[in-house]
Structures are given as structure tokens and as C-alpha cells.
Write a protein that holds these residues in place. Structure first.
Motif, short mmCIF file in Angstrom:
data_model
loop_
_atom_site.label_atom_id
_atom_site.label_comp_id
_atom_site.label_asym_id
_atom_site.label_seq_id
_atom_site.Cartn_x
_atom_site.Cartn_y
_atom_site.Cartn_z
N GLU A 76 10.57 6.42 -1.25
CA GLU A 76 10.27 5.00 -1.03
C GLU A 76 11.41 4.10 -1.51
OE1 GLU A 76 7.84 3.97 0.70
OE2 GLU A 76 6.58 5.76 0.74
N GLU A 93 0.86 -1.18 0.00
CA GLU A 93 0.00 0.00 0.00
C GLU A 93 0.90 1.23 0.00
OE1 GLU A 93 -2.88 1.63 3.29
OE2 GLU A 93 -3.74 -0.19 2.37
N LEU A 94 0.59 2.15 -0.89
CA LEU A 94 1.31 3.44 -0.93
C LEU A 94 0.27 4.55 -0.85
CD1 LEU A 94 4.00 3.04 -3.76
CD2 LEU A 94 4.38 3.05 -1.30
N ASN A 95 0.40 5.40 0.13
CA ASN A 95 -0.52 6.53 0.31
C ASN A 95 -1.98 6.08 0.31
OD1 ASN A 95 1.67 8.36 0.34
ND2 ASN A 95 1.73 8.30 -1.89
N GLY A 96 -2.25 4.95 0.96
CA GLY A 96 -3.62 4.46 1.07
C GLY A 96 -4.15 3.75 -0.16
#
Length: 146
Positions: free
Chosen positions: A143, A106-109
Motif C-alpha cells: 500500500e 478502507e483497507l481489506n474491507g
């Protein structure tokens, strides 16, 4: 079992070993697994090449310096064993020519797949889970070092 029609492992099968749902990796966890992913991928490359050569020799000439049918079956079993490591680890093996591995994350939701392809030295790409490889893009710089 947990294979899709194209021979890849489904997310549900990959996650079955992790409590029922797909394992979700942090970027740091995924980065930490890359040395093992690369080692398993290197073994797949060797086995798939030997398997292709042996199968072609047996089909064309009926014999091979690599062996016969017992060796062919052993290589097939070894390839299957190597591939099963990815699902057991919670990874999605999308292909073996080239080796293509997705890490559910998951990245930024947003549900994404951190994406690694044979030959890459590091984990540096991702795509939205619903879009796949065609939407592959570089990880944000913050990231990449995670």
C-alpha cells in the motif's frame, strides 16, 4: 457547526462537501494529495508560530514587531481559512500542534484512517477508524507504493 468538542472537524462535516457521507479515499488518492497536505501544513506552521509570538508579545509587552490586534485577527482568520481547506477536501484535521491529518479509507474491507503527521515526508501510516492514533501502524508495503 461540524466541529467536535476538541475543535477538530467531524467526519460528517468533512464529508458534507462530498454528497452527505464522509469521502472515502483510495490509498492512491491519498498519496496524490500529500504534496497539497504538506503545503497547507507548512503554511499552518508559519501562521501558528506568528500567531503565538504576536499574542505573547501583545500580552506581555503590549506591542510586537509583528503588529497589533488587527494583525492578530488577520492571523486568526488565515489559520481558520487554512484549516477549512482540509474539511473541504474531505480530510479530517485532528490537530494543528502538530498538524495531524486523517484520510478516511478502507483497507481489506475495514474502515481505517490513513494518517499523516507534520514532518512526515510521505503517507505511511494508518489506524482503524474506531481506535484512533493509539493504534497507528505502518501501511503494508504493498500500500505504501500505491
Amino acid at each position: 457547526m461540524g466541529d467536535t468538542d476538541d475543535g477538530t472537524m467531524s467526519a460528517g462535516a468533512a464529508g458534507a462537501a462530498h454528497g452527505g457521507g464522509p469521502r472515502v479515499f483510495t490509498v492512491a488518492e491519498a498519496h496524490a494529495l500529500i504534496p497539497e497536505v504538506r503545503a497547507h501544513a507548512a503554511q499552518i506552521v508559519t501562521v501558528r508560530a506568528d500567531l503565538a509570538e504576536l499574542a505573547a508579545d501583545l500580552r506581555i509587552a503590549g506591542e510586537s514587531p509583528l503588529g497589533g490586534m488587527p494583525e492578530l485577527k488577520a492571523l486568526e482568520a488565515r489559520l481558520s481559512e487554512l484549516c477549512s481547506w482540509f474539511a473541504a477536501t474531505g480530510l479530517e484535521l485532528k490537530g494543528i500542534v502538530p498538524v495531524l491529518v486523517d484520510f478516511p479509507a478502507e483497507l481489506n474491507g475495514v474502515s481505517v484512517r490513513l494518517c499523516w503527521v507534520e514532518g512526515e515526508r510521505e503517507l505511511a501510516w494508518y489506524h482503524r477508524s474506531d481506535l484512533g492514533f493509539v493504534a497507528r501502524r505502518p501501511l503494508p508495503p504493498t500500500e505504501r507504493e500505491a
